[in-house]
Write a protein that holds these residues in place. Structure first.
Motif, mmCIF file in Angstrom:
data_model
loop_
_atom_site.group_PDB
_atom_site.id
_atom_site.type_symbol
_atom_site.label_atom_id
_atom_site.label_comp_id
_atom_site.label_asym_id
_atom_site.label_seq_id
_atom_site.Cartn_x
_atom_site.Cartn_y
_atom_site.Cartn_z
ATOM 1 N N GLU A 70 0.832 -1.208 0.000
ATOM 2 C CA GLU A 70 0.000 0.000 0.000
ATOM 3 C C GLU A 70 0.860 1.249 0.000
ATOM 4 O OE1 GLU A 70 -3.539 2.092 2.672
ATOM 5 O OE2 GLU A 70 -2.918 0.031 3.088
ATOM 6 N N ALA A 71 1.949 1.233 0.777
ATOM 7 C CA ALA A 71 2.860 2.383 0.804
ATOM 8 C C ALA A 71 3.495 2.605 -0.553
ATOM 9 C CB ALA A 71 3.934 2.166 1.875
ATOM 10 N N ALA A 72 3.863 1.512 -1.247
ATOM 11 C CA ALA A 72 4.456 1.637 -2.580
ATOM 12 C C ALA A 72 3.466 2.247 -3.562
ATOM 13 C CB ALA A 72 4.911 0.270 -3.067
ATOM 14 N N SER A 73 2.213 1.807 -3.505
ATOM 15 C CA SER A 73 1.181 2.321 -4.404
ATOM 16 C C SER A 73 0.943 3.811 -4.175
ATOM 17 C CB SER A 73 -0.116 1.532 -4.202
ATOM 18 O OG SER A 73 -1.138 2.027 -5.030
ATOM 19 N N GLN A 74 0.885 4.223 -2.917
ATOM 20 C CA GLN A 74 0.654 5.635 -2.598
ATOM 21 C C GLN A 74 1.840 6.498 -3.021
ATOM 22 O OE1 GLN A 74 -0.260 5.789 1.589
ATOM 23 N NE2 GLN A 74 -2.342 4.970 1.325
ATOM 24 N N GLN A 78 2.559 10.096 -5.832
ATOM 25 C CA GLN A 78 2.871 11.406 -5.241
ATOM 26 C C GLN A 78 4.016 12.091 -5.977
ATOM 27 O OE1 GLN A 78 3.699 10.446 -1.158
ATOM 28 N NE2 GLN A 78 1.557 10.048 -0.628
ATOM 29 N N GLN A 79 3.963 13.408 -6.015
ATOM 30 C CA GLN A 79 5.037 14.200 -6.598
ATOM 31 C C GLN A 79 6.200 14.375 -5.633
ATOM 32 O OE1 GLN A 79 5.100 15.289 -9.807
ATOM 33 N NE2 GLN A 79 3.191 14.102 -10.018
ATOM 34 N N ILE A 180 7.627 0.536 -6.449
ATOM 35 C CA ILE A 180 8.827 0.796 -5.650
ATOM 36 C C ILE A 180 9.950 1.340 -6.522
ATOM 37 C CG2 ILE A 180 10.704 -0.332 -4.366
ATOM 38 C CD1 ILE A 180 8.649 -2.163 -3.104
ATOM 39 N N ASN A 181 10.138 0.729 -7.686
ATOM 40 C CA ASN A 181 11.224 1.168 -8.560
ATOM 41 C C ASN A 181 11.007 2.574 -9.086
ATOM 42 O OD1 ASN A 181 13.754 0.351 -9.682
ATOM 43 N ND2 ASN A 181 12.770 0.264 -11.686
ATOM 44 N N SER A 182 9.740 2.942 -9.334
ATOM 45 C CA SER A 182 9.453 4.297 -9.815
ATOM 46 C C SER A 182 9.771 5.339 -8.754
ATOM 47 C CB SER A 182 7.982 4.404 -10.239
ATOM 48 O OG SER A 182 7.122 4.356 -9.115
ATOM 49 N N VAL A 183 9.717 4.944 -7.489
ATOM 50 C CA VAL A 183 10.021 5.867 -6.385
ATOM 51 C C VAL A 183 11.519 5.889 -6.083
ATOM 52 C CG1 VAL A 183 9.641 6.343 -3.930
ATOM 53 C CG2 VAL A 183 7.740 5.560 -5.365
ATOM 54 N N LEU A 184 12.143 4.726 -6.093
ATOM 55 C CA LEU A 184 13.525 4.605 -5.629
ATOM 56 C C LEU A 184 14.564 4.656 -6.741
ATOM 57 C CD1 LEU A 184 13.058 1.728 -3.025
ATOM 58 C CD2 LEU A 184 13.230 4.176 -2.559
ATOM 59 N N ASN A 185 14.155 4.378 -8.001
ATOM 60 C CA ASN A 185 15.099 4.273 -9.114
ATOM 61 C C ASN A 185 16.250 3.341 -8.721
ATOM 62 O OD1 ASN A 185 16.204 4.708 -11.640
ATOM 63 N ND2 ASN A 185 17.172 6.640 -11.075
ATOM 64 N N PHE A 186 15.887 2.097 -8.477
ATOM 65 C CA PHE A 186 16.790 1.073 -7.963
ATOM 66 C C PHE A 186 17.551 0.419 -9.105
ATOM 67 C CE2 PHE A 186 17.007 -3.428 -6.129
ATOM 68 C CZ PHE A 186 18.135 -3.151 -5.381
ATOM 69 N N ARG A 187 18.847 0.172 -8.922
ATOM 70 C CA ARG A 187 19.654 -0.519 -9.926
ATOM 71 C C ARG A 187 20.583 -1.495 -9.213
ATOM 72 N NH1 ARG A 187 21.370 4.360 -8.550
ATOM 73 N NH2 ARG A 187 23.593 4.858 -8.422
ATOM 74 N N ALA A 188 20.887 -2.601 -9.890
ATOM 75 C CA ALA A 188 21.723 -3.616 -9.250
ATOM 76 C C ALA A 188 22.316 -4.555 -10.289
ATOM 77 C CB ALA A 188 20.907 -4.417 -8.235
ATOM 78 N N THR A 189 23.452 -5.147 -9.957
ATOM 79 C CA THR A 189 24.057 -6.236 -10.727
ATOM 80 C C THR A 189 24.506 -7.296 -9.734
ATOM 81 O OG1 THR A 189 26.267 -5.239 -10.655
ATOM 82 C CG2 THR A 189 24.884 -4.698 -12.545
ATOM 83 N N PRO A 229 16.758 8.199 -6.118
ATOM 84 C CA PRO A 229 15.415 8.786 -6.155
ATOM 85 C C PRO A 229 15.461 10.270 -6.470
ATOM 86 C CG PRO A 229 16.134 8.554 -3.894
ATOM 87 C CD PRO A 229 17.206 7.916 -4.738
ATOM 88 N N THR A 230 14.375 10.762 -7.023
ATOM 89 C CA THR A 230 14.307 12.191 -7.363
ATOM 90 C C THR A 230 13.192 12.927 -6.623
ATOM 91 O OG1 THR A 230 12.863 11.713 -9.247
ATOM 92 C CG2 THR A 230 15.243 11.803 -9.667
ATOM 93 N N LYS A 231 12.352 12.186 -5.896
ATOM 94 C CA LYS A 231 11.224 12.856 -5.240
ATOM 95 C C LYS A 231 11.062 12.492 -3.766
ATOM 96 C CE LYS A 231 7.706 9.509 -6.811
ATOM 97 N NZ LYS A 231 6.396 9.373 -7.487
ATOM 98 N N ILE A 232 12.122 11.979 -3.134
ATOM 99 C CA ILE A 232 12.073 11.666 -1.708
ATOM 100 C C ILE A 232 12.761 12.787 -0.936
ATOM 101 C CG2 ILE A 232 12.753 10.041 0.088
ATOM 102 C CD1 ILE A 232 12.618 7.810 -1.921
ATOM 103 N N TYR A 233 12.072 13.302 0.064
ATOM 104 C CA TYR A 233 12.569 14.448 0.827
ATOM 105 C C TYR A 233 12.595 14.134 2.310
ATOM 106 C CZ TYR A 233 12.248 17.409 -3.315
ATOM 107 O OH TYR A 233 12.419 17.969 -4.554
ATOM 108 N N ASN A 234 13.581 14.732 2.980
ATOM 109 C CA ASN A 234 13.654 14.737 4.437
ATOM 110 C C ASN A 234 13.363 16.162 4.876
ATOM 111 O OD1 ASN A 234 14.091 14.160 7.088
ATOM 112 N ND2 ASN A 234 16.259 13.628 6.871
ATOM 113 N N GLY A 235 12.078 16.433 5.137
ATOM 114 C CA GLY A 235 11.657 17.811 5.351
ATOM 115 C C GLY A 235 11.623 18.531 4.026
#
Length: 311
Positions: A70-74, A78-79, A180-189, A229-235
């Motif tokens: 649910e948190a991932a969907s919300q 969000q912007q 989740i990936n759209s929020v975090l822009n996760f990459r791995a090998t 990520p490009t849209k996660i903020y701390n304050g």
């Protein structure tokens, strides 16, 4: 029909669709099903096959509860996303699925007997490329057409193998993981090394009608990952990206398989079980997570034996 009744009737279908989406997830993990016997491919012979399995790991299942989904969907809608405990949980879920995904696995494989007691093979696992070799420690080295002296039903074979797989890891094609990936822009090998020690008893001389095999497996994995990520903020301050991190971990397990058929075509059901402590992993905003779990890998495959016609 009112909305509440309609939702109650559709809920079972939603559960079924979610399960179906899991089954249809793209298979891109390195194969860990052990389908080999203790007898290597005789010199000059080929073996080709297809194997279908399922990687069922407890770590990602534990990290992918309804609250995380649910948190991932919300967050995906969000912007601007405030960094909270839920954000930490999203990262832990993404890592768990990269380290040990819950998804189908499949591979096409080919092996060739190079010299007596040594063969080599290649597997294409639809996103992962696997190279392996196997050395026979115990047992005769003949074939059903040309059995060695003393090769009878019940003969014991033993071998040790080495498998190396490399891949650009990605999250399975599940809706909440895409969020989740759209929020975090996760990459791995990741790269994986597998060392199976295999024992088997032959059915018929030189496994003419198959074998039962069992043994122990050691595996080691190297993972590089990062979040941008490009849209996660701390304050009011945007959380900086996490540059590529490198981690490695070991897995320990066992397996059993059956090879059933006659001379040229065999069916191979198998199951492997692994335990791994994945270790500690850095996350965004100075957070971290620790992961461990058990993995079950049931599989079934087909193998075609192509004898050495020059003998």
């Amino acid at each position: 029909m009112n909305t509440a009744v309609l939702r109650s009737r559709l809920r079972p279908w939603g559960t079924a669709l979610a399960a179906a989406s899991l089954l249809l997830a793209t298979a891109c993990s390195a194969p860990r099903a052990i389908i080999a016997t203790g007898k290597v491919t005789p010199q000059g012979e080929f073996r080709v096959g297809y194997n279908q399995g399922f990687n069922l790991a407890t770590a990602p299942l534990a990290k992918a509860g309804s609250a995380v989904k649910e948190a991932a969907s919300q967050a995906a809608t969000q912007q601007k996303v405030d960094y909270t405990d839920a954000t930490t949980q999203l990262q832990a879920a993404a890592l768990a699925y990269i380290l040990d995904p819950v998804q189908p696995t499949a591979d096409l494989n080919i092996r060739y007997g190079i010299v007596p007691r040594l063969d080599a093979g290649f597997k294409y696992a639809f996103g992962s490329y696997v190279f392996d070799t196997q050395y026979q420690l115990l047992g005769p080295t003949g074939s059903p057409e040309n059995p060695d002296r003393g090769a009878v039903s019940g003969t014991t074979y033993a071998s040790i193998g080495l498998q190396f797989a490399t891949q650009r890891a990605k999250l399975p094609s599940l809706p909440f993981l895409s969020d989740i990936n759209s929020v975090l822009n996760f990459r791995a090998t990741r790269n994986d090394l597998l060392v199976p020690l295999t024992f088997s008893q032959s059915f018929g001389p030189e496994e003419e009608i198959g074998a039962i095999s069992y043994g122990l497996v050691y595996a080691h994995s190297w993972v590089s990952y990062g979040f941008a990520p490009t849209k996660i903020y701390n304050g009011s301050v945007q959380v900086p990206e996490l540059p590529l991190q490198s981690r490695n971990f070991s897995s320990f397990g066992g397996f059993v398989n059956l090879k059933l058929g006659y001379r040229y075509l065999y069916v191979i059901p198998a199951v492997s079980v692994f335990y791994q402590n994945y270790g500690d992993y850095a996350l965004l905003n100075g957070a971290s997570t620790s992961l461990s779990g058990v993995t079950f890998v049931p599989s079934i495959g087909l193998q075609l034996r192509i004898p050495n016609l020059m003998k």
